[in-house]
Design an enzyme around this catalytic site. Structure first.
Site, short mmCIF file in Angstrom:
data_model
loop_
_atom_site.label_atom_id
_atom_site.label_comp_id
_atom_site.label_asym_id
_atom_site.label_seq_id
_atom_site.Cartn_x
_atom_site.Cartn_y
_atom_site.Cartn_z
N HIS A 58 1.00 -1.43 -0.06
CA HIS A 58 0.20 -0.41 0.23
C HIS A 58 0.85 1.14 0.21
O HIS A 58 0.66 1.93 -0.99
CB HIS A 58 -0.96 0.02 1.53
CG HIS A 58 -1.90 1.71 1.81
ND1 HIS A 58 -3.47 1.04 1.20
CD2 HIS A 58 -1.16 2.70 2.18
CE1 HIS A 58 -3.35 2.40 1.57
NE2 HIS A 58 -2.54 2.99 1.81
N GLU A 59 1.32 1.27 1.21
CA GLU A 59 2.83 2.68 1.14
C GLU A 59 4.44 2.44 -0.29
O GLU A 59 3.94 3.75 -0.29
CB GLU A 59 3.18 2.02 2.64
CG GLU A 59 2.76 2.38 3.69
CD GLU A 59 1.37 3.24 3.51
OE1 GLU A 59 1.58 4.51 3.15
OE2 GLU A 59 0.33 3.46 4.34
N HIS A 62 2.25 4.62 -2.82
CA HIS A 62 2.37 5.44 -2.50
C HIS A 62 3.90 6.27 -3.26
O HIS A 62 3.24 6.76 -4.33
CB HIS A 62 1.74 6.50 -1.35
CG HIS A 62 0.50 6.25 -0.85
ND1 HIS A 62 -0.52 6.47 -1.62
CD2 HIS A 62 -0.45 5.32 0.14
CE1 HIS A 62 -1.73 6.43 -1.01
NE2 HIS A 62 -1.82 5.45 0.33
#
Length: 270
Positions: A58-59, A62
């Site tokens: 997820h990170e 980003h």
């Protein structure tokens, strides 16, 4: 003389992530083959490791999107190594999300990457950077539920099936919560570039409390019921029944047997 090139180590996958992935793979194999006598403990390791892997991805999503949008400082911060300890703070990024999974069976949005927004031009790019993380949870949920909506469950052991169902529940809850247009969450980050400067300044002080407010609201039984009804409806659309997710949570909480908790019937299904 300085250059814009990143060192190879800035993109090298962290040994910590490799270790977590290995735990996920080995424990998943143990659940599938019923190798361990304590199936619940193997499910616990598998789901927890897979959940941490999804947090890292997820990170990473980003960070990777920000890199390609113009923020070349991302690599030096270690965000491209998939090291969970690099994403803001270990407590917020890993510990609290895992604790929420253990206590409540809900996917808590965790962690953050610091992006130098001034290096990035274009509102669409800013929105895409914010959307990239929860879209990873959506993709993870699709992968976890693929055997269900493809009708490919023949030969899949029940404990592994329950583990996938519970893991899918975590991914769906994380995606929904992250996409809420609440300050401090990714959903607000998606719409923020399109708001006026005045509105952004007025909302900015509330950003640190957005996530706290969301979880406070989820303690209200009526809102909690609406939220999980929506989650269950999405999972049913993906072929996952409420019984399967419930049994996944029940199997995950292997320690309940130690305290003599009442049998829920999932053990008979297994």
């Amino acid at each position: 003389m300085t250059t814009a090139f990143r060192r190879p180590s800035d993109r090298r996958v962290s040994p910590i992530f490799v270790g977590i992935f290995a735990v996920m793979a080995v424990s998943g194999w143990a659940v599938w083959t019923d190798f361990a006598e304590q199936t619940g403990f193997a499910v616990f390791l598998f789901v927890t490791a897979a959940w941490i892997v999804s947090l890292c991805l997820h990170e990473y999503a980003h960070a990777r999107t920000a890199l390609h949008s113009g923020d070349i400082s991302i690599g030096a911060k270690g965000y491209l190594t998939l090291n969970p300890l690099k994403y803001t703070h270990a407590l917020l990024s890993i510990v609290l999300p895992v604790l929420f999974v253990i206590m409540g069976g809900i996917g808590l949005p965790g962690g953050a990457v610091y992006i130098e927004r001034g290096r990035i031009s274009g509102r669409w790019k800013h929105s895409l950077i914010s959307a990239a993380g929860p879209l990873t949870n959506v993709l993870f949920a699709v992968v976890c539920t693929a055997p269900f909506w493809l009708g490919a469950l023949d030969g899949v052991p029940m404990p592994f099936r329950f583990a996938l169902a519970f893991l899918a529940l975590l991914q769906v809850t994380a995606a929904i919560l992250n996409f809420l247009p609440v300050p401090g969450l990714d959903g607000y980050g998606v719409i923020e570039p399109w708001l006026s400067y005045k509105v952004r300044r007025q909302v900015e002080p509330f950003a640190p409390f957005g996530l706290i407010a969301v979880f406070a609201l989820l303690w209200i039984p009526e809102l909690n019921g609406v939220f999980f009804d929506a989650v269950d409806a999405l999972l049913r659309g993906l072929g996952v029944s409420e019984v399967e997710t419930y049994c996944g949570l029940d199997t995950y909480r292997f320690w309940q047997e130690w305290f003599g908790d009442q049998d829920t019937g999932c053990a008979m299904i297994r």
